[in-house]
Design a protein around this motif. Structure first.
Motif, PDB file in Angstrom:
ATOM      1  N   UNK A  50      26.555  10.050  43.218  1.00  0.00           N
ATOM      2  CA  UNK A  50      26.417  11.492  43.103  1.00  0.00           C
ATOM      3  C   UNK A  50      26.858  12.187  44.389  1.00  0.00           C
ATOM      4  N   UNK A  51      26.473  11.617  45.529  1.00  0.00           N
ATOM      5  CA  UNK A  51      26.878  12.184  46.813  1.00  0.00           C
ATOM      6  C   UNK A  51      28.394  12.107  46.967  1.00  0.00           C
ATOM      7  N   UNK A  52      28.979  10.981  46.576  1.00  0.00           N
ATOM      8  CA  UNK A  52      30.429  10.815  46.659  1.00  0.00           C
ATOM      9  C   UNK A  52      31.139  11.841  45.760  1.00  0.00           C
ATOM     10  N   UNK A  53      30.621  12.032  44.549  1.00  0.00           N
ATOM     11  CA  UNK A  53      31.216  13.001  43.628  1.00  0.00           C
ATOM     12  C   UNK A  53      31.051  14.426  44.152  1.00  0.00           C
ATOM     13  N   UNK A  54      29.919  14.696  44.793  1.00  0.00           N
ATOM     14  CA  UNK A  54      29.697  16.007  45.392  1.00  0.00           C
ATOM     15  C   UNK A  54      30.741  16.276  46.480  1.00  0.00           C
ATOM     16  N   UNK A  55      30.977  15.286  47.329  1.00  0.00           N
ATOM     17  CA  UNK A  55      31.976  15.427  48.389  1.00  0.00           C
ATOM     18  C   UNK A  55      33.362  15.664  47.805  1.00  0.00           C
ATOM     19  N   UNK A  56      33.710  14.936  46.741  1.00  0.00           N
ATOM     20  CA  UNK A  56      34.993  15.151  46.074  1.00  0.00           C
ATOM     21  C   UNK A  56      35.074  16.570  45.529  1.00  0.00           C
ATOM     22  N   UNK A  57      33.979  17.022  44.924  1.00  0.00           N
ATOM     23  CA  UNK A  57      33.938  18.370  44.360  1.00  0.00           C
ATOM     24  C   UNK A  57      34.125  19.443  45.414  1.00  0.00           C
ATOM     25  N   UNK A  58      33.513  19.254  46.571  1.00  0.00           N
ATOM     26  CA  UNK A  58      33.655  20.219  47.666  1.00  0.00           C
ATOM     27  C   UNK A  58      35.120  20.307  48.108  1.00  0.00           C
ATOM     28  N   UNK A  59      35.789  19.168  48.200  1.00  0.00           N
ATOM     29  CA  UNK A  59      37.209  19.156  48.589  1.00  0.00           C
ATOM     30  C   UNK A  59      38.063  19.868  47.545  1.00  0.00           C
ATOM     31  N   UNK A  60      37.828  19.564  46.277  1.00  0.00           N
ATOM     32  CA  UNK A  60      38.588  20.202  45.196  1.00  0.00           C
ATOM     33  C   UNK A  60      38.342  21.705  45.211  1.00  0.00           C
ATOM     34  N   UNK A  61      37.089  22.099  45.346  1.00  0.00           N
ATOM     35  CA  UNK A  61      36.742  23.516  45.365  1.00  0.00           C
ATOM     36  C   UNK A  61      37.425  24.240  46.520  1.00  0.00           C
TER      37      UNK A  61
END
Length: 90
Positions: A50-61
């Motif tokens: 979940x933390x890894x996906x959150x970090x990916x999401x922040x980059x995409x955003x």
């Protein structure tokens, strides 16, 4: 004030930066972000994922916001050009 800090230079710089990066697809990135959110909401992943996906999401955003800002500047620049044709050569 700062001659180098004008909308035209910002747009040119942003366009050059975009060309330097790998090909960015705004719609695909939004879809990827929606997928990450959906996977996180279903709770079927562990905390580390979940933390890894959150970090990916922040980059995409961040990239999506950057693209939106560039698009907004281009639209404003085009609108100003239409309303004041004398500034086209500026």
């Amino acid at each position: 004030m700062f001659a180098w800090l004008n909308k035209s230079n910002i747009i040119k710089s942003a366009v050059k930066e975009d060309k330097d990066q790998d090909k960015f697809n705004f719609e695909k990135s939004l879809n990827d972000l929606e997928t990450l959110v959906s996977e996180s909401e279903h709770g079927s992943i562990n905390l580390e994922e979940m933390v890894m996906k959150y970090e990916q999401g922040v980059k995409i955003l961040g990239r999506c916001r950057n693209e939106l800002e560039i698009a907004e500047l281009k639209i404003k620049d085009a609108s100003l050009s239409i309303s004041n044709p004398a500034k086209l050569d500026a």
